[in-house]
Every structure is written in structure tokens, then in C-alpha cells.
Design an enzyme around this catalytic site. Structure first.
Site, PDB file in Angstrom:
ATOM      1  N   LYS A  55      45.547  31.813  49.490  1.00 20.15           N
ATOM      2  CA  LYS A  55      45.472  32.720  50.643  1.00 20.15           C
ATOM      3  C   LYS A  55      44.222  32.426  51.466  1.00 20.15           C
ATOM      4  CE  LYS A  55      48.156  36.310  48.368  1.00 20.15           C
ATOM      5  NZ  LYS A  55      48.143  37.487  47.486  1.00 20.15           N
ATOM      6  N   GLN A  99      44.225  42.160  45.474  1.00 14.87           N
ATOM      7  CA  GLN A  99      45.170  41.371  44.674  1.00 14.87           C
ATOM      8  C   GLN A  99      45.613  42.155  43.431  1.00 14.87           C
ATOM      9  OE1 GLN A  99      46.430  38.189  45.465  1.00 14.87           O
ATOM     10  NE2 GLN A  99      47.778  38.626  43.725  1.00 14.87           N
ATOM     11  N   ASP A 122      49.223  44.193  53.303  1.00 16.59           N
ATOM     12  CA  ASP A 122      50.219  44.031  52.238  1.00 16.59           C
ATOM     13  C   ASP A 122      51.370  45.017  52.404  1.00 16.59           C
ATOM     14  OD1 ASP A 122      50.206  42.026  50.391  1.00 16.59           O
ATOM     15  OD2 ASP A 122      48.679  42.928  49.096  1.00 16.59           O
TER      16      ASP A 122
END
Ligand code: NAD
Length: 299
Positions: A55, A99, A122
Site C-alpha cells: 500500500k 490495518q 476503508d
């Protein structure tokens, strides 16, 4: 792009990232600011470390700032919440990604809901989830968004089509269902308690597998000419080699289906492209710039 039967997510995602870079450069010129994506990694989970590294690399490649925060496995929930709060108020941060999975002593829902909805790249904040299910404009979770872009390339209107999703997680299965509904599909969500799973799958025109069981879906679960989207990423050992396989038995299902995403190189790279797309979207609004028509990014 979509060559014969293989849906090339690697190629499609690289084209999307190229376009994001172009839109990003224009946004930087207009606003005088650079979009920033903050990624928070807690602990030493090897798969998470690889995802975060990818990422970060791709974020820099499109010309955005990447802000990394690595915290010890033992970090307290309070400390993590404090960091999220700091990032929420940081003008240089347009998107925040924590994460997953988080260590067991941390309440993931609490942490995800502490992210400002407008920085929630997200798409896991309850406000964004609610908006998605209400058919309102929202930030959409990256993996299902990537899957929906792939499906749209093959069929933009799924009227009369039956989409079956195996898996009901908040990250993939449920938002995927909302997206397929918005494309007019008739949607069935299956999970670990579903009876006669193979029979349900056999009726699917679009079959999305998001389970986490290596090669679970066999050809006798698949309708002839179905489109298969394999979200699964499973690390297994075969012939003394460590390899990645999906939740679908690719070799077995290849003949029968119309199109299929490979693992690796299918859904995975689309997830990162969509994370950058979400960061671009949040940057327009935070820089007080009107977002142009971004459909060309997805064509
Ligand atoms: P999860 O563990 O949260 O959910 C798995 C789902 O599968 C659950 O809803 C469960 O009910 C269902 N399930 C479990 N066993 C089943 C069975 N025998 N029959 C039917 N359903 C069953 O997992 P997740 O986070 O949704 O991820 C699913 C898979 O997708 C994993 O392999 C994960 O690594 C992968 N994944 C890939 C990406 C990507 O970018 N490609 C992103 C997220 C997840």
C-alpha cells in the site's frame, strides 16, 4: 484488458492507478496540496506487513504522501485511539487506514468507528456502511469496490442475474452484497451455516467467493458460463513450494465458467487501486475542490 476468460486485475488496477495519478497531479496543481494517506500497523503479523508495504509503495507511486505509523503489538487501545484522533485532526492526512486484524485486546469496531467518516478510506465506519446500504454516496470498502469494478466491466446492469456471495464478513461479503444489489442483481449471501451450499452456488450467474478456505469451490458448484470473482487469498504448500491460491479451484472451474479472476493477480491488486481511489475522493472534498467526473477512471 479482459482477455478471454481471465479477468486481469493486475492490468486493470495498474490502468486505474495511472489515471488516479493524472487526476491527483491536477488536484495538487489546483489546491497546492498533496493528498496524504496514513496507514497504521499494529504488531508483527507477516501478511499485514506485506499488505502495508504494498500500500505504501503504490501510494507513493501515484504521487500521494504516505504516512506510516508502526505500533507495538502491546499498544493499548487508548494509545491507538489517541493516534487516530491525531490523524483525524491532521491537515496533511486525507485518508486513514488501520490495518486489520488488530491484536485481541483492542476493540476493532471502536477503533474503526473513531476514524472520521470523511477520512475513512476503508469504508468501515458505521456511517459509511449505513450510507452504502441506503444507496447514498459513501466511501465503499476497497475489496468489494474493486470486485464491483471488475463485474461492471463485464456487465453494468445485472437485471435478472443471480449473484451468490459466499462469506458474510463486514469487510467483503456484506458490502459486496450491497454493491451487487445496486447493480440490480438478485443477491444471495451464503455463510458457514448455509445448507446445500453447492446447490445455491450452482444457480449463480455471478459467484463471489470470500471465505478463506483454499480451493473450496469446485466445478460441480459452478453454473455453466458463470462469472467467478475469487476474493480468497490462502497461503498453502504444494510440491514443497509455498503458493497463493484462492477460495475457488481455478484449474477445475476454468473450463466451465465464462470468466474468472486468478489468484494472485485478480482481486488483490484492485483492492489497493480502490484504496487510492478513495483517498483521491476524500482529498477533493478536504481540499474544497469539486471532484470531476471520475467515471473515466473506472471504464
Ligand atoms: P472472514 O473470516 O471475516 O469471513 C469468512 C466468511 O466465510 C464468514 O462469513 C463465514 O461465515 C464464511 N465461511 C466460513 N467457512 C465457510 C464454509 N465452510 N462455507 C461457507 N461459508 C463459510 O474473512 P474475510 O475477511 O471476508 O476474507 C475472506 C477471504 O478473502 C480470505 O481468504 C481473505 O484473505 C481474503 N481477502 C482478500 C482480500 C483481497 O484484497 N483480495 C481482501 C480481504 C480479504
Amino acid at each position: 484488458m479482459v482477455d478471454n476468460k481471465v479477468i486481469d486485475g493486475k492490468l486493470i488496477s495498474s490502468e486505474i492507478r495511472e489515471k488516479i495519478k493524472i487526476f491527483g497531479e491536477e488536484l495538487k496543481k489546483k489546491s497546492g496540496k498533496t493528498p496524504g494517506l496514513a496507514v497504521v500497523l499494529v504488531g508483527e503479523n507477516p501478511a499485514s506487513k506485506v499488505y502495508v508495504k504494498n500500500k505504501t509503495e503504490k501510494t507513493k507511486e501515484v504521487g500521494f504522501n504516505s504516512i506510516e505509523h508502526k505500533l507495538e503489538e502491546s499498544v493499548s487501545e487508548n494509545e491507538l485511539l489517541k493516534l487516530v484522533n491525531k490523524l483525524n485532526n491532521d491537515e496533511n492526512v486525507q485518508g486513514i487506514l488501520v490495518q486489520l486484524p488488530l491484536p485481541k485486546h483492542i476493540n476493532s469496531e471502536k477503533v474503526l468507528d473513531s476514524i472520521k467518516p470523511e477520512k475513512d478510506v476503508d469504508g468501515f465506519h458505521a456511517q459509511n456502511v449505513g450510507k452504502l446500504w441506503s444507496g447514498l454516496n459513501s466511501l465503499v470498502p476497497c475489496t468489494p469496490l474493486g470486485c464491483s469494478i471488475l463485474v461492471k466491466k463485464l456487465a453494468s446492469d445485472l437485471s435478472g442475474k443471480h449473484a451468490v456471495i459466499i462469506g458474510r464478513s463486514n469487510i467483503v461479503g456484506k458490502p459486496m452484497a450491497a454493491l451487487l444489489l445496486s447493480m440490480n442483481a438478485t443477491v444471495t449471501i451464503c455463510h458457514s451455516r448455509t445448507k446445500s451450499l453447492a446447490d445455491v452456488c450452482k444457480d449463480a450467474d455471478i459467484l463471489v467467493a470470500a471465505v478463506g478456505i483454499p480451493e473450496m469451490v469446485k466445478s460441480d458448484w459452478v453454473k455453466k458460463d458463470a462469472i467467478i470473482i475469487d476474493v480468497g487469498i490462502n497461503r498453502i504448500e504444494r510440491n514443497e513450494k509455498k503458493i497463493l491460491v484462492g477460495d475457488v479451484d481455478y484449474q477445475d472451474c476454468f473450463e466451465k465458467c465464462k470468466m474468472i479472476t486468478p489468484v494472485p493477480g485478480g482481486v488483490g491488486p484492485m483492492t489497493i487501486a480502490c484504496l487510492l481511489l478513495n483517498t483521491l475522493l476524500t482529498s477533493y472534498s478536504q481540499f474544497n475542490q469539486e471532484a470531476p467526473d471520475l467515471t473515466s477512471i473506472l471504464e
